[in-house]
Scaffold this motif. Structure first.
Motif, PDB file in Angstrom:
ATOM      1  N   LEU A  66       0.814  -1.217   0.000  1.00 44.64           N
ATOM      2  CA  LEU A  66       0.000   0.000   0.000  1.00 44.64           C
ATOM      3  C   LEU A  66       0.844   1.262   0.000  1.00 44.64           C
ATOM      4  N   GLY A  67       2.124   1.150   0.396  1.00 42.39           N
ATOM      5  CA  GLY A  67       2.996   2.321   0.465  1.00 42.39           C
ATOM      6  C   GLY A  67       2.768   3.112   1.734  1.00 42.39           C
ATOM      7  N   LEU A  68       2.783   4.446   1.619  1.00 41.47           N
ATOM      8  CA  LEU A  68       2.520   5.322   2.762  1.00 41.47           C
ATOM      9  C   LEU A  68       1.012   5.359   2.984  1.00 41.47           C
ATOM     10  N   TYR A  69       0.576   5.046   4.205  1.00 44.43           N
ATOM     11  CA  TYR A  69      -0.846   4.852   4.456  1.00 44.43           C
ATOM     12  C   TYR A  69      -1.271   5.613   5.698  1.00 44.43           C
ATOM     13  N   VAL A  70      -2.356   6.374   5.588  1.00 45.23           N
ATOM     14  CA  VAL A  70      -2.907   7.123   6.717  1.00 45.23           C
ATOM     15  C   VAL A  70      -4.145   6.380   7.210  1.00 45.23           C
ATOM     16  N   ILE A  71      -4.183   6.111   8.521  1.00 42.04           N
ATOM     17  CA  ILE A  71      -5.292   5.378   9.121  1.00 42.04           C
ATOM     18  C   ILE A  71      -6.046   6.311  10.062  1.00 42.04           C
ATOM     19  N   ARG A  72      -7.326   6.398   9.883  1.00 46.65           N
ATOM     20  CA  ARG A  72      -8.154   7.201  10.783  1.00 46.65           C
ATOM     21  C   ARG A  72      -8.328   6.438  12.103  1.00 46.65           C
ATOM     22  N   GLY A  73      -8.112   7.121  13.207  1.00 48.50           N
ATOM     23  CA  GLY A  73      -8.079   6.502  14.520  1.00 48.50           C
ATOM     24  C   GLY A  73      -9.336   5.752  14.908  1.00 48.50           C
ATOM     25  N   GLU A  74     -10.507   6.225  14.466  1.00 47.81           N
ATOM     26  CA  GLU A  74     -11.750   5.558  14.855  1.00 47.81           C
ATOM     27  C   GLU A  74     -11.892   4.176  14.233  1.00 47.81           C
ATOM     28  N   ASN A  75     -11.081   3.870  13.226  1.00 49.29           N
ATOM     29  CA  ASN A  75     -11.130   2.558  12.585  1.00 49.29           C
ATOM     30  C   ASN A  75     -10.179   1.550  13.218  1.00 49.29           C
ATOM     31  N   VAL A  76      -9.326   1.993  14.135  1.00 46.48           N
ATOM     32  CA  VAL A  76      -8.329   1.114  14.748  1.00 46.48           C
ATOM     33  C   VAL A  76      -8.961   0.317  15.888  1.00 46.48           C
ATOM     34  N   VAL A  77      -8.786  -0.990  15.839  1.00 46.07           N
ATOM     35  CA  VAL A  77      -9.253  -1.869  16.909  1.00 46.07           C
ATOM     36  C   VAL A  77      -8.090  -2.257  17.806  1.00 46.07           C
ATOM     37  N   LEU A  78      -6.945  -2.582  17.191  1.00 47.37           N
ATOM     38  CA  LEU A  78      -5.811  -3.083  17.946  1.00 47.37           C
ATOM     39  C   LEU A  78      -4.524  -2.696  17.236  1.00 47.37           C
ATOM     40  N   ILE A  79      -3.507  -2.346  18.006  1.00 53.01           N
ATOM     41  CA  ILE A  79      -2.180  -2.065  17.469  1.00 53.01           C
ATOM     42  C   ILE A  79      -1.181  -2.868  18.279  1.00 53.01           C
ATOM     43  N   GLY A  80      -0.303  -3.573  17.586  1.00 52.78           N
ATOM     44  CA  GLY A  80       0.714  -4.348  18.283  1.00 52.78           C
ATOM     45  C   GLY A  80       2.018  -4.354  17.522  1.00 52.78           C
ATOM     46  N   GLU A  81       3.110  -4.436  18.270  1.00 55.60           N
ATOM     47  CA  GLU A  81       4.437  -4.468  17.659  1.00 55.60           C
ATOM     48  C   GLU A  81       4.745  -5.872  17.162  1.00 55.60           C
ATOM     49  N   LEU A  82       5.337  -5.957  15.969  1.00 54.15           N
ATOM     50  CA  LEU A  82       5.746  -7.246  15.412  1.00 54.15           C
ATOM     51  C   LEU A  82       7.147  -7.592  15.899  1.00 54.15           C
ATOM     52  N   ASP A  83       7.350  -8.832  16.255  1.00 55.89           N
ATOM     53  CA  ASP A  83       8.661  -9.310  16.676  1.00 55.89           C
ATOM     54  C   ASP A  83       9.431  -9.692  15.415  1.00 55.89           C
ATOM     55  N   LEU A  84      10.440  -8.910  15.063  1.00 61.39           N
ATOM     56  CA  LEU A  84      11.179  -9.120  13.814  1.00 61.39           C
ATOM     57  C   LEU A  84      12.057 -10.365  13.851  1.00 61.39           C
ATOM     58  N   GLU A  85      12.399 -10.843  15.040  1.00 64.27           N
ATOM     59  CA  GLU A  85      13.257 -12.021  15.158  1.00 64.27           C
ATOM     60  C   GLU A  85      12.474 -13.326  15.030  1.00 64.27           C
ATOM     61  N   ARG A  86      11.184 -13.246  15.154  1.00 65.85           N
ATOM     62  CA  ARG A  86      10.351 -14.439  15.138  1.00 65.85           C
ATOM     63  C   ARG A  86       9.702 -14.603  13.772  1.00 65.85           C
ATOM     64  N   GLU A  87       9.488 -15.836  13.360  1.00 64.96           N
ATOM     65  CA  GLU A  87       8.799 -16.114  12.103  1.00 64.96           C
ATOM     66  C   GLU A  87       7.374 -15.582  12.204  1.00 64.96           C
ATOM     67  N   GLU A  88       6.940 -14.836  11.191  1.00 62.09           N
ATOM     68  CA  GLU A  88       5.632 -14.190  11.255  1.00 62.09           C
ATOM     69  C   GLU A  88       4.472 -15.164  11.111  1.00 62.09           C
ATOM     70  N   LEU A  89       4.610 -16.152  10.238  1.00 55.14           N
ATOM     71  CA  LEU A  89       3.502 -17.059   9.964  1.00 55.14           C
ATOM     72  C   LEU A  89       3.932 -18.514  10.160  1.00 55.14           C
ATOM     73  N   PRO A  90       2.972 -19.388  10.450  1.00 56.58           N
ATOM     74  CA  PRO A  90       3.304 -20.814  10.561  1.00 56.58           C
ATOM     75  C   PRO A  90       3.828 -21.354   9.229  1.00 56.58           C
ATOM     76  N   PRO A  91       4.626 -22.413   9.268  1.00 58.83           N
ATOM     77  CA  PRO A  91       5.231 -22.936   8.035  1.00 58.83           C
ATOM     78  C   PRO A  91       4.231 -23.489   7.022  1.00 58.83           C
ATOM     79  N   HIS A  92       3.031 -23.881   7.451  1.00 54.30           N
ATOM     80  CA  HIS A  92       2.062 -24.453   6.510  1.00 54.30           C
ATOM     81  C   HIS A  92       1.365 -23.396   5.648  1.00 54.30           C
TER      82      HIS A  92
END
Length: 128
Positions: A66-92
């Motif tokens: 999407l590139g540079l993206y502006v998000i309106r605050g009322e649409n946000v449900v949850l924000i969390g930091e991603l752990d860059l050292e950990r695999e993001e998705l299961p191997p399957h």
């Protein structure tokens, strides 16, 4: 007198601790956006750099840039930091193209609609 010191920044509800970090943002419509938080304001409006929309259907997924993206605050449900050292998705999980994930979404939507239609047709049986 405040009980929280400067080392207690994680006790804060501010997004300041997430600046310049890769985040996952869950939106009210169910979309999952990933990107680096560059700015925010008091309404939780946020600017993500290098944002992508992660679409997951079954065991398939696709990151739509999407590139540079502006998000309106009322649409946000949850924000969390991603752990860059950990695999993001299961191997399957399998990465597919945007066209393939759209076809999978359409098939999933049609199956859900058919299930709802069948449930309405069978209401007269009163199976509960």
């Amino acid at each position: 007198m405040s009980w929280a010191g400067p080392e207690d920044i994680y006790l804060s509800t501010s997004l300041a601790s997430y600046l310049d970090k890769k985040l996952l943002v869950l939106l009210r419509d169910g979309r999952k956006l990933m990107g680096t938080l560059r700015s925010f304001d008091q309404f939780a409006n946020a600017v993500l750099e290098g944002a992508c929309d992660r679409v997951i259907v079954g065991d398939l997924y696709c990151d739509i840039p999407l590139g540079l993206y502006v998000i309106r605050g009322e649409n946000v449900v949850l924000i969390g930091e991603l752990d860059l050292e950990r695999e993001e998705l299961p191997p399957h999980m399998t990465c597919v193209s945007a066209a393939e994930i759209r076809r999978a979404q359409k098939a999933e939507r049609e199956a859900r609609d058919l299930k709802g239609t069948m449930r309405k047709r069978m209401e007269f049986l009163d199976l509960d």
